[in-house]
Design a protein around this motif. Structure first.
Motif, PDB file in Angstrom:
ATOM      1  N   UNK A 130      -9.740 -17.260  -8.882  1.00 49.15           N
ATOM      2  CA  UNK A 130      -8.875 -16.295  -7.919  1.00 49.15           C
ATOM      3  C   UNK A 130      -7.725 -16.667  -7.503  1.00 49.15           C
ATOM      4  N   UNK A 131      -7.717 -18.021  -6.876  1.00 47.26           N
ATOM      5  CA  UNK A 131      -6.516 -18.440  -6.170  1.00 47.26           C
ATOM      6  C   UNK A 131      -6.284 -17.497  -5.039  1.00 47.26           C
ATOM      7  N   UNK A 132      -7.058 -17.755  -3.848  1.00 47.78           N
ATOM      8  CA  UNK A 132      -6.948 -17.289  -2.500  1.00 47.78           C
ATOM      9  C   UNK A 132      -5.517 -17.842  -1.980  1.00 47.78           C
ATOM     10  N   UNK A 133      -4.981 -16.806  -1.324  1.00 43.39           N
ATOM     11  CA  UNK A 133      -3.407 -17.362  -1.115  1.00 43.39           C
ATOM     12  C   UNK A 133      -3.391 -16.648   0.405  1.00 43.39           C
ATOM     13  N   UNK A 134      -2.683 -15.751   0.713  1.00 41.55           N
ATOM     14  CA  UNK A 134      -2.139 -15.187   1.899  1.00 41.55           C
ATOM     15  C   UNK A 134      -3.365 -14.340   2.410  1.00 41.55           C
ATOM     16  N   UNK A 135      -3.320 -14.135   3.815  1.00 42.37           N
ATOM     17  CA  UNK A 135      -4.590 -13.144   4.373  1.00 42.37           C
ATOM     18  C   UNK A 135      -3.888 -12.086   5.408  1.00 42.37           C
ATOM     19  N   UNK A 136      -4.632 -11.193   5.622  1.00 44.81           N
ATOM     20  CA  UNK A 136      -4.166 -10.472   6.808  1.00 44.81           C
ATOM     21  C   UNK A 136      -5.492  -9.729   7.414  1.00 44.81           C
ATOM     22  N   UNK A 137      -5.167  -8.683   8.599  1.00 45.85           N
ATOM     23  CA  UNK A 137      -6.305  -8.192   9.110  1.00 45.85           C
ATOM     24  C   UNK A 137      -6.141  -6.528   8.868  1.00 45.85           C
ATOM     25  N   UNK A 138      -7.422  -6.008   9.016  1.00 38.16           N
ATOM     26  CA  UNK A 138      -7.532  -4.588   8.931  1.00 38.16           C
ATOM     27  C   UNK A 138      -6.881  -3.896  10.247  1.00 38.16           C
ATOM     28  N   UNK A 139      -6.878  -4.530  11.580  1.00 42.29           N
ATOM     29  CA  UNK A 139      -6.308  -4.038  12.280  1.00 42.29           C
ATOM     30  C   UNK A 139      -5.714  -5.022  13.344  1.00 42.29           C
ATOM     31  N   UNK A 140      -4.580  -4.654  13.829  1.00 42.69           N
ATOM     32  CA  UNK A 140      -3.952  -5.592  15.014  1.00 42.69           C
ATOM     33  C   UNK A 140      -3.213  -4.955  16.009  1.00 42.69           C
ATOM     34  N   UNK A 141      -2.067  -5.780  16.524  1.00 46.73           N
ATOM     35  CA  UNK A 141      -1.551  -5.357  17.582  1.00 46.73           C
ATOM     36  C   UNK A 141      -0.791  -3.851  17.742  1.00 46.73           C
ATOM     37  N   UNK A 200     -10.166  -5.562  15.560  1.00 46.33           N
ATOM     38  CA  UNK A 200      -9.805  -6.489  14.448  1.00 46.33           C
ATOM     39  C   UNK A 200     -10.914  -7.323  14.089  1.00 46.33           C
ATOM     40  N   UNK A 201     -11.520  -6.986  12.863  1.00 47.88           N
ATOM     41  CA  UNK A 201     -12.879  -7.377  12.616  1.00 47.88           C
ATOM     42  C   UNK A 201     -12.994  -7.950  11.123  1.00 47.88           C
ATOM     43  N   UNK A 202     -12.034  -7.270  10.287  1.00 48.23           N
ATOM     44  CA  UNK A 202     -11.940  -7.744   8.579  1.00 48.23           C
ATOM     45  C   UNK A 202     -10.713  -8.682   8.208  1.00 48.23           C
ATOM     46  N   UNK A 203     -10.994  -9.604   7.620  1.00 50.13           N
ATOM     47  CA  UNK A 203      -9.849 -10.537   7.298  1.00 50.13           C
ATOM     48  C   UNK A 203      -9.649 -10.168   5.831  1.00 50.13           C
ATOM     49  N   UNK A 204      -8.496  -9.798   5.210  1.00 51.29           N
ATOM     50  CA  UNK A 204      -8.223  -9.400   3.895  1.00 51.29           C
ATOM     51  C   UNK A 204      -7.781 -10.674   3.319  1.00 51.29           C
ATOM     52  N   UNK A 205      -8.274 -10.788   2.017  1.00 51.37           N
ATOM     53  CA  UNK A 205      -7.991 -11.980   1.338  1.00 51.37           C
ATOM     54  C   UNK A 205      -7.738 -11.605   0.071  1.00 51.37           C
ATOM     55  N   UNK A 206      -6.515 -11.324  -0.323  1.00 53.11           N
ATOM     56  CA  UNK A 206      -6.138 -11.010  -1.860  1.00 53.11           C
ATOM     57  C   UNK A 206      -5.972 -12.386  -2.772  1.00 53.11           C
ATOM     58  N   UNK A 207      -6.260 -12.050  -3.827  1.00 52.70           N
ATOM     59  CA  UNK A 207      -6.262 -13.302  -4.690  1.00 52.70           C
ATOM     60  C   UNK A 207      -5.103 -13.037  -5.674  1.00 52.70           C
ATOM     61  N   UNK A 208      -4.278 -14.167  -5.754  1.00 52.25           N
ATOM     62  CA  UNK A 208      -2.912 -14.128  -6.149  1.00 52.25           C
ATOM     63  C   UNK A 208      -3.036 -13.993  -7.770  1.00 52.25           C
TER      64      UNK A 208
END
Length: 491
Positions: free
Chosen positions: A88-99, A109-117
């Motif tokens: 996959x090569x996990x790389x950067x991440x983000x949240x489903x909800x933030x400030x 803010x519950x789910x961490x989004x992990x795109x695979x580059x």
């Protein structure tokens, strides 16, 4: 978008996700960047860890690291969540909800989004049920993304006030830069489509940041996946396979309004950040290959301009692949009070702190060497104008010689602790720091002087990803459960 509309949309999002919160409670994150600085001290940090490209047939994983100095497991990996596929090569991440919708009590803010580059797969991780031991919630398959949008090679993920997730993609499934754009996922992580208007895709893709009060989003450009995924070849720059542009979009409707050509002093513009104060109309982008920190800003007529704010001179070297070595600025961030900017030189090996209270005139206030190509003991020597050679003195930490160079950084909310990992991308790690692939990454913590300026390695903190149960891994991006200065955006 009016706040009441945003929050009503978020309320619907919360109901769809089965999230119930008391009406008196605030939403995720903080009311302002300065409020975030007064938030609780970090106790956990999530780190994307990679086996892809190392020769170890193991899935990448999300590591949970204990960063509470009062804990018996301080500076240790306390949980590992492997993903479901290889390569996959996990790389950067983000949240489903933030400030971005702090005022909405239904948003969480519950789910961490992990795109695979590399694979294009996107993992959704539940961090709220058990923050110390996150669990897999959903997998968005690349076939679904490609069939509905044509997009591949996902990179940066940001939450939107509407409840949607916006993810930049660097190319199409064949690895062409021309097929890139921005992927939208809905609040239940279904593929919704592209964000940008048809015919308004950028030439190259990479990172992005939006500043809603200025109705603007700006994205940066790495290169064609077909070029970078096999390692770096300088000829590919001359062939036009790497970027040197910023792309200015109207927000939130996705119309490409302006393209800023950074020229030969702005090659490979990677990480991009606006100042955190949402009223500000200025930000920075780190141009890796030319090692310039470029400031962009809004003109009176509403157009955008840019100028070099900080320049790292290449070093004349011996015993390397080229006669000169760029610093290679691969990551940077801005403190939540917009006072300090921090960046790394992955090849030179230093982490820098600049005072940017006057954004037009940054001042160097701290610098520390934590690895690099020119550290003592390396065959590579830097050569001065007088012909004399020298190397940087890099200290050991807890008896460990520091490997690779500083790459990803994350700052504590109060701005006093800077965390550093050292993997860039497995193919480039293997090319420039083969020892890193064989022996694994490490994670450091640097103490920050926020009064007078200054950086110092914390000798009590060292996470050795070379000692992982399934073999040495490559550690990349870091996130706190409660948000941080590289994932939260204020409206």
């Amino acid at each position: 978008m009016a706040t009441d509309v945003v929050c009503s949309e978020h309320a619907l999002v919360g109901k769809r996700q089965g999230i119930e919160e008391h009406a008196c409670c605030a939403g995720p994150g903080y009311a302002s960047p300065l409020d975030a600085m007064a938030g609780p001290k970090e106790a956990l940090i999530y780190v994307t860890c990679v086996y892809s490209g190392t020769g170890r047939e193991k899935p990448d994983y999300l590591a949970t690291v204990d960063v509470d100095p009062n804990s018996p497991t301080y500076s240790k990996v306390i949980h590992r969540l492997p993903v479901t596929h290889l390569g996959d090569e996990l790389h950067h991440s983000g949240w489903n909800s933030c400030s971005s919708c702090y005022g909405d009590p239904s948003a969480v803010r519950r789910f961490l989004i992990l795109p695979s580059l590399i694979s294009g797969r996107i993992y959704v991780i539940d961090t709220k049920s058990n923050p110390k031991a996150p669990s897999l919630h959903k997998v968005v398959q690349p076939e679904d993304i490609v069939s509905k949008t044509g997009l591949a090679y996902p990179h940066t993920s940001h939450c939107l006030a509407s409840g949607d997730i916006l993810i930049s993609c660097i190319g199409d499934k064949e690895g062409n830069a021309k097929g890139n754009g921005f992927l939208l996922l809905d609040s239940e992580f279904n593929v919704k489509g592209r964000w940008e208007k048809p015919g308004h895709s950028p030439l190259f893709g990479y990172d992005f940041w939006y500043q809603p009060r200025h109705k603007t989003m700006i994205s940066s450009s790495w290169g064609a996946p077909a070029a970078f995924k096999g390692g770096f070849n300088l000829q590919h720059v001359a062939d036009g396979l790497y970027g040197k542009h910023l792309f200015v979009y109207s927000w939130p409707d996705g119309e490409l309004k302006q393209t800023l050509d950074l020229g030969n002093t702005g090659l490979l513009p990677l990480e991009i950040r606006f100042l955190h104060d949402p009223s500000k109309d200025t930000g920075f982008v780190g141009c890796a290959l030319t090692s310039n920190m470029v400031r962009f800003f809004k003109n009176q007529d509403g157009s955008w301009s840019h100028e070099i704010a900080i320049s790292v001179k290449p070093l004349k070297v011996q015993n390397w692949i080229l006669p000169e070595m760029p610093g290679l600025i691969t990551d940077f961030l801005i403190s939540l009070d917009d006072r300090f900017l921090y960046f790394v030189n992955w090849l030179h090996g230093d982490v820098r702190q600049y005072n940017i209270e006057d954004p037009e005139n940054p001042k160097l206030t701290g610098q520390v060497w934590v690895g690099g190509q020119i550290q003592k003991g390396s065959p590579i020597l830097a050569e001065g104008e007088d012909g004399k050679t020298w190397q940087f003195d890099v200290p050991e930490v807890q008896g460990h010689k520091l490997r690779g160079g500083p790459q990803m950084i994350q700052l504590s909310l109060d701005g006093k602790r800077l965390y550093v990992t050292n993997s860039l991308f497995s193919a480039w790690d293997r090319q420039f720091y083969p020892q890193l692939v064989e022996e694994g990454s490490h994670m450091l913590q640097i103490d920050v002087d926020t009064e007078k300026g200054g950086l110092a390695i914390n000798p009590k903190f060292f996470v050795d990803f070379g000692a992982e149960p399934d073999g040495p891994s490559l550690a990349h991006e870091m996130r706190y459960p409660g948000g941080d200065c590289t994932s939260d955006i204020w409206i």
